[in-house]
Write a protein that holds these residues in place. Structure first.
Motif, PDB file in Angstrom:
ATOM      1  N   SER A 210     -25.793   1.107  31.332  1.00 12.22           N
ATOM      2  CA  SER A 210     -26.099  -0.243  31.797  1.00 12.22           C
ATOM      3  C   SER A 210     -26.736  -0.128  33.177  1.00 12.22           C
ATOM      4  CB  SER A 210     -24.825  -1.090  31.871  1.00 12.22           C
ATOM      5  OG  SER A 210     -25.120  -2.402  32.345  1.00 12.22           O
ATOM      6  N   SER A 234     -20.390  -3.215  38.889  1.00  6.14           N
ATOM      7  CA  SER A 234     -21.482  -3.771  38.096  1.00  6.14           C
ATOM      8  C   SER A 234     -22.151  -4.918  38.841  1.00  6.14           C
ATOM      9  CB  SER A 234     -20.949  -4.234  36.732  1.00  6.14           C
ATOM     10  OG  SER A 234     -22.010  -4.520  35.846  1.00  6.14           O
ATOM     11  N   ASN A 238     -21.716  -9.585  34.765  1.00  7.69           N
ATOM     12  CA  ASN A 238     -20.850  -8.607  34.114  1.00  7.69           C
ATOM     13  C   ASN A 238     -19.621  -8.297  34.951  1.00  7.69           C
ATOM     14  OD1 ASN A 238     -22.907  -8.317  32.121  1.00  7.69           O
ATOM     15  ND2 ASN A 238     -23.953  -6.845  33.450  1.00  7.69           N
ATOM     16  N   THR A 260     -16.392  -8.019  39.374  1.00  7.73           N
ATOM     17  CA  THR A 260     -17.693  -7.387  39.144  1.00  7.73           C
ATOM     18  C   THR A 260     -17.896  -6.193  40.053  1.00  7.73           C
ATOM     19  OG1 THR A 260     -18.726  -9.432  38.363  1.00  7.73           O
ATOM     20  CG2 THR A 260     -20.188  -7.752  39.268  1.00  7.73           C
TER      21      THR A 260
END
Length: 424
Positions: A210, A234, A238, A260
């Motif tokens: 990701s 992240s 997300n 996050t």
């Protein structure tokens, strides 16, 4: 043997149930949500803490009950952000910064001298001392990626360009002088690299797949190096992740983290541990990361150091201690206000051009990235180095982007934040 193991397990459960996280008494409390980026302990009594934005080093010899300031940026030329601190022994230690400088002490932190490394690393984000004379370091969260190494207690150093493996590195963790791990990110996502030959060669053993993620911190369970934990930072919308391996990092399982921008991770058993990050304090899990409970203590966590099942330390807006003892905190006041970049959008929604200003209070590093509404990485808009207090204007042509909702992510020395924009 089984009886002894059972007794140890019972003692571990009883001790950890009695211990709790508390603010260390007499520790400095950062205003404006800023934090201590790192804390390091050689044993249960002797430790140091590195204050980030306010660039100071503190030492304790009584397990965090009292602290002495040893260094602040007024004693050094130029401005600094202290990222991490690590000691080989009671005398020899190292201090990494985000400003292209790296420092060493040989008297337990009473005095510091700048280390010369060629080529000079632009930042040191992670440090790990292993054995009697070996030290590894890495950087930088804002790229490029590099590893530094010394085998003679920091007298001489080598620097390895890691751009073939990663865009950015933020953590190193070594089991011995030859076998270790480094974590950060590449174009595919947050990653973990492994070396078994002292850093001569590296192999990627994990990737979040990701783009925009970082594997921020790594930990091995005390007494069992096969069990490893990592924190994955992240981007909005997300959640970050807790990642866990039970076979020395060869395979990993991931669980949703409490926020996050998760960073700190520390476990005292396979099931009991804590996480936290730029917008949270301590979250505890008793089931290996499947569920989390907010302990309502702490703020802006970056590092958790486990010394035993009943003793640990952590760095955040102040220094925290996990202990059975009841600590006196009458003189500590925590300012939990978040320290975010002062960003002013010219307009939102936008048509073709994204324009905004940022008021930087001091020197900084900045990465600006664009993500879609689902948190999928699109591209990097800017990598900027700020040398002093300034109000700076930015303009980006987004005419090629389709109409819709996007997130602009800002990553600077003090953390990550996102702004939602709408393109017509």
């Amino acid at each position: 043997m089984k009886t002894l193991q059972l007794l140890f397990l019972i003692c571990t459960i009883q001790l950890s149930a009695q211990a709790s996280w508390q603010m260390a008494p007499n520790a400095y409390s950062n205003p404006n949500g800023q934090r201590f980026d790192d804390v390091f302990f050689l044993n249960e009594n002797l430790g140091w803490a590195a204050n980030g934005y306010y660039a100071a080093v503190y030492k304790t010899t009584d397990g965090g009950l009292s602290w002495t300031e040893q260094l602040n940026e007024s004693e050094l030329p130029g401005g600094y952000y202290f990222r991490n601190i690590e000691f080989l022994d009671a005398n020899i230690g190292f201090l990494g910064t985000l400003n292209g400088s790296f420092f060493k002490t040989v008297d337990g932190g009473s005095s510091w001298t700048e280390v010369s490394i060629s080529p000079n690393p632009n930042a040191i984000c992670g440090l790990d001392a292993v054995g009697t004379s070996t030290i590894y370091g890495c950087g930088a969260y804002f790229s490029p990626a590099h590893i530094i190494k010394s085998t003679d207690s920091g007298d001489t150093w080598t620097l390895t360009d890691m751009s073939a493996y990663a865009n950015a590195l933020v953590e190193v963790l070594f089991l011995d002088e030859m076998h270790g791990f480094a974590s950060g990110k590449n174009f595919d996502g947050g990653l973990i690299l492994e070396t078994t030959d002292g850093g001569s060669t590296w192999t990627e053993i994990y990737n979040t797949n990701s783009p925009g993620d970082y594997v921020w911190k790594l930990q091995t369970l005390p007494g069992n190096n096969d069990i490893m934990f990592g924190s994955v930072s992240s981007v909005t919308p997300n959640l970050g992740q807790l990642i866990k391996s039970t076979n020395g990092g060869q395979t990993w399982t991931s669980y949703d983290a409490p926020e996050t921008d998760i960073q700190a991770v520390g476990f005292i058993s396979e099931t009991q541990g804590w996480m936290g990050g730029h917008t949270t304090g301590f979250y505890e899990t008793l089931d290996g990361g499947q569920t989390w409970t907010n302990l309502n203590i702490g703020n802006n966590l970056n590092r958790i150091v486990i010394l035993s099942p009943s003793l640990a330390y952590a760095s955040g807006t102040t220094v925290y201690k996990f202990t059975e003892d009841t600590l006196s905190n009458q003189n500590i006041e925590i300012d939990d206000s978040e320290d975010k970049l002062d960003i002013t959008l010219s307009r939102n929604p936008i048509k073709d051009v994204l324009e905004f200003t940022i008021d930087f209070p001091s020197d900084d590093n900045l990465v600006i990235e664009l993500y879609d509404v689902n948190g999928k990485y699109i591209k990097q808009l800017s990598r900027d180095i700020i040398l002093h207090h300034t109000l700076k204007s930015y303009s980006f042509d987004l005419s090629e982007m389709e109409s819709g909702v996007y997130f602009v992510n800002f990553h600077n020395n003090s953390g990550r934040s996102s702004i939602k924009i709408v393109k017509r």
